[in-house]
Design a protein around this motif. Structure first.
Motif, PDB file in Angstrom:
ATOM      1  N   ALA A  33      43.543 -15.450  -5.945  1.00 25.94           N
ATOM      2  CA  ALA A  33      42.074 -15.144  -5.597  1.00 25.94           C
ATOM      3  C   ALA A  33      41.237 -15.267  -6.835  1.00 25.94           C
ATOM      4  O   ALA A  33      41.425 -14.541  -7.485  1.00 25.94           O
ATOM      5  CB  ALA A  33      41.819 -14.131  -4.800  1.00 25.94           C
ATOM      6  N   GLY A  59      45.267 -11.631  -4.302  1.00 24.00           N
ATOM      7  CA  GLY A  59      44.563 -11.321  -3.086  1.00 24.00           C
ATOM      8  C   GLY A  59      45.659 -11.318  -1.762  1.00 24.00           C
ATOM      9  O   GLY A  59      46.432 -11.997  -1.689  1.00 24.00           O
ATOM     10  N   THR A  61      45.678 -10.617   2.624  1.00 21.12           N
ATOM     11  CA  THR A  61      44.691 -10.720   3.879  1.00 21.12           C
ATOM     12  C   THR A  61      45.773 -10.155   5.088  1.00 21.12           C
ATOM     13  O   THR A  61      47.052 -10.583   5.256  1.00 21.12           O
ATOM     14  CB  THR A  61      43.945 -11.895   4.246  1.00 21.12           C
ATOM     15  OG1 THR A  61      44.950 -12.961   4.706  1.00 21.12           O
ATOM     16  CG2 THR A  61      43.098 -12.362   3.234  1.00 21.12           C
ATOM     17  N   SER A  63      45.632 -10.021   9.301  1.00 21.58           N
ATOM     18  CA  SER A  63      44.731 -10.671  10.334  1.00 21.58           C
ATOM     19  C   SER A  63      45.270 -10.331  11.861  1.00 21.58           C
ATOM     20  O   SER A  63      46.690 -10.109  11.853  1.00 21.58           O
ATOM     21  CB  SER A  63      44.660 -12.103  10.212  1.00 21.58           C
ATOM     22  OG  SER A  63      44.017 -12.678   8.921  1.00 21.58           O
ATOM     23  N   GLU A  73      40.185 -10.167  10.464  1.00 17.84           N
ATOM     24  CA  GLU A  73      40.792 -10.303   9.252  1.00 17.84           C
ATOM     25  C   GLU A  73      40.328  -9.347   8.107  1.00 17.84           C
ATOM     26  O   GLU A  73      38.864  -9.233   7.987  1.00 17.84           O
ATOM     27  CB  GLU A  73      40.715 -11.803   8.447  1.00 17.84           C
ATOM     28  CG  GLU A  73      41.445 -12.068   6.937  1.00 17.84           C
ATOM     29  CD  GLU A  73      41.678 -13.260   6.552  1.00 17.84           C
ATOM     30  OE1 GLU A  73      42.363 -14.010   6.841  1.00 17.84           O
ATOM     31  OE2 GLU A  73      40.246 -13.464   5.858  1.00 17.84           O
ATOM     32  N   LEU A  75      40.294  -8.463   4.182  1.00 20.55           N
ATOM     33  CA  LEU A  75      40.693  -8.789   2.696  1.00 20.55           C
ATOM     34  C   LEU A  75      41.025  -7.440   1.686  1.00 20.55           C
ATOM     35  O   LEU A  75      40.140  -6.605   1.773  1.00 20.55           O
ATOM     36  CB  LEU A  75      39.612  -9.738   2.239  1.00 20.55           C
ATOM     37  CG  LEU A  75      39.611 -10.090   0.755  1.00 20.55           C
ATOM     38  CD1 LEU A  75      40.951 -11.022   0.412  1.00 20.55           C
ATOM     39  CD2 LEU A  75      38.454 -10.725   0.084  1.00 20.55           C
ATOM     40  N   ASN A 124      31.032  -7.204   3.593  1.00 21.29           N
ATOM     41  CA  ASN A 124      31.908  -6.875   2.425  1.00 21.29           C
ATOM     42  C   ASN A 124      31.239  -5.324   1.733  1.00 21.29           C
ATOM     43  O   ASN A 124      30.116  -5.496   1.708  1.00 21.29           O
ATOM     44  CB  ASN A 124      31.316  -7.895   1.501  1.00 21.29           C
ATOM     45  CG  ASN A 124      32.031  -7.749  -0.205  1.00 21.29           C
ATOM     46  OD1 ASN A 124      30.774  -7.351  -0.882  1.00 21.29           O
ATOM     47  ND2 ASN A 124      33.103  -7.316  -0.464  1.00 21.29           N
ATOM     48  N   GLN A 153      33.244 -17.014   5.445  1.00 21.99           N
ATOM     49  CA  GLN A 153      34.371 -17.990   4.901  1.00 21.99           C
ATOM     50  C   GLN A 153      34.677 -19.120   5.433  1.00 21.99           C
ATOM     51  O   GLN A 153      34.166 -19.290   6.880  1.00 21.99           O
ATOM     52  CB  GLN A 153      35.402 -16.987   4.830  1.00 21.99           C
ATOM     53  CG  GLN A 153      36.078 -16.806   6.216  1.00 21.99           C
ATOM     54  CD  GLN A 153      37.370 -15.855   6.332  1.00 21.99           C
ATOM     55  OE1 GLN A 153      37.831 -15.551   7.272  1.00 21.99           O
ATOM     56  NE2 GLN A 153      38.151 -15.873   5.366  1.00 21.99           N
ATOM     57  N   TRP A 171      35.555 -17.943   0.200  1.00 23.14           N
ATOM     58  CA  TRP A 171      34.618 -16.883   0.907  1.00 23.14           C
ATOM     59  C   TRP A 171      33.333 -16.889  -0.145  1.00 23.14           C
ATOM     60  O   TRP A 171      33.276 -17.280  -1.309  1.00 23.14           O
ATOM     61  CB  TRP A 171      35.201 -15.685   0.216  1.00 23.14           C
ATOM     62  CG  TRP A 171      36.742 -15.553   0.989  1.00 23.14           C
ATOM     63  CD1 TRP A 171      37.752 -16.126   0.760  1.00 23.14           C
ATOM     64  CD2 TRP A 171      37.115 -14.338   1.835  1.00 23.14           C
ATOM     65  NE1 TRP A 171      38.816 -15.717   1.571  1.00 23.14           N
ATOM     66  CE2 TRP A 171      38.354 -14.484   2.380  1.00 23.14           C
ATOM     67  CE3 TRP A 171      36.141 -13.429   2.577  1.00 23.14           C
ATOM     68  CZ2 TRP A 171      38.994 -13.769   3.239  1.00 23.14           C
ATOM     69  CZ3 TRP A 171      36.901 -12.388   3.349  1.00 23.14           C
ATOM     70  CH2 TRP A 171      38.186 -12.717   3.689  1.00 23.14           C
TER      71      TRP A 171
END
Length: 203
Positions: A33, A59, A61, A63, A73, A75, A124, A153, A171
């Motif tokens: 990422a 990175g 994730t 989900s 999801e 992150l 976030n 995203q 993102w």
């Protein structure tokens, strides 16, 4: 029969490659990422603002598909570290952060589609730490306030096998912080784009 054999093989291959993003599925993605700040700030010297460089890390994730088309999801990533500079002064600080985010997603297409584009929106929380003054601010206190904001995203999953798939996603994160230094406090919008290329596994 010989003429039908290639068609049958292709059909069987495509059937075995159906990506199972369906209700109840859990899948993880892992890859690289890259955070690319789109920063602006209060003026530091003359017309010069704070400048923040990009960084690339690992990175991950996780989900969960609530329905065949709706998922959630989370992150996570290894810490990102950025140089903070001012045009006339050079590097003035170094700071690390973690940007955990939670997204609600909508996946286009059918549950067994080989390609699943999606969009997402959520929240976030950016945690800043290990702030350190450099150059003109060496050996001085530098602190950044943590940030809470919106995130969005777009992405796409492409089938590789029954359980494995490739992913690319972009993102946007609304990150605003106050940068506290011994020479003043500077309101700073970081608002980065984050590109992630990864491989995923469906359970």
């Amino acid at each position: 029969m010989k003429a039908l054999l290639p068609v049958a093989l292709v059909s069987a291959f495509c059937s075995s490659m159906a990506l199972a993003h369906s209700a109840g599925d859990i899948f993880v993605r892992g890859g690289v990422a890259s955070v690319m700040p789109n920063e602006s700030s209060d003026k530091v010297t003359g017309s010069n603002e704070l400048e923040i460089d990009k960084d690339t890390q690992i990175g991950v994730t996780l989900s969960y598909m609530l329905t065949d088309n709706v998922g959630f999801e989370v992150l996570a990533a290894t810490p990102f570290t950025h140089d903070v500079s001012v045009n006339t002064l050079g590097k003035v600080a170094e700071v690390s952060h973690l940007p955990p985010s939670v997204m609600a997603q909508y996946y286009f297409g059918q549950a067994n589609s080989q390609v699943r584009p999606y969009v997402g929106a959520g929240l976030n929380y950016t945690l800043f730490f290990d702030e350190e003054g450099k150059g003109d601010l060496a050996n001085t206190d530098v602190n950044l306030d943590n940030s809470f904001g919106l995130a969005a995203q777009v992405g796409v999953d492409v089938t590789l096998s029954d359980h494995w798939f490739a992913n690319a996603s972009l993102w946007y994160m609304d990150i605003n912080t106050d940068v506290h230094t011994t020479v003043g406090t500077f309101d700073t919008d970081i608002d980065p784009l984050t590109f992630m290329a990864s491989v995923g596994y469906t359970f």
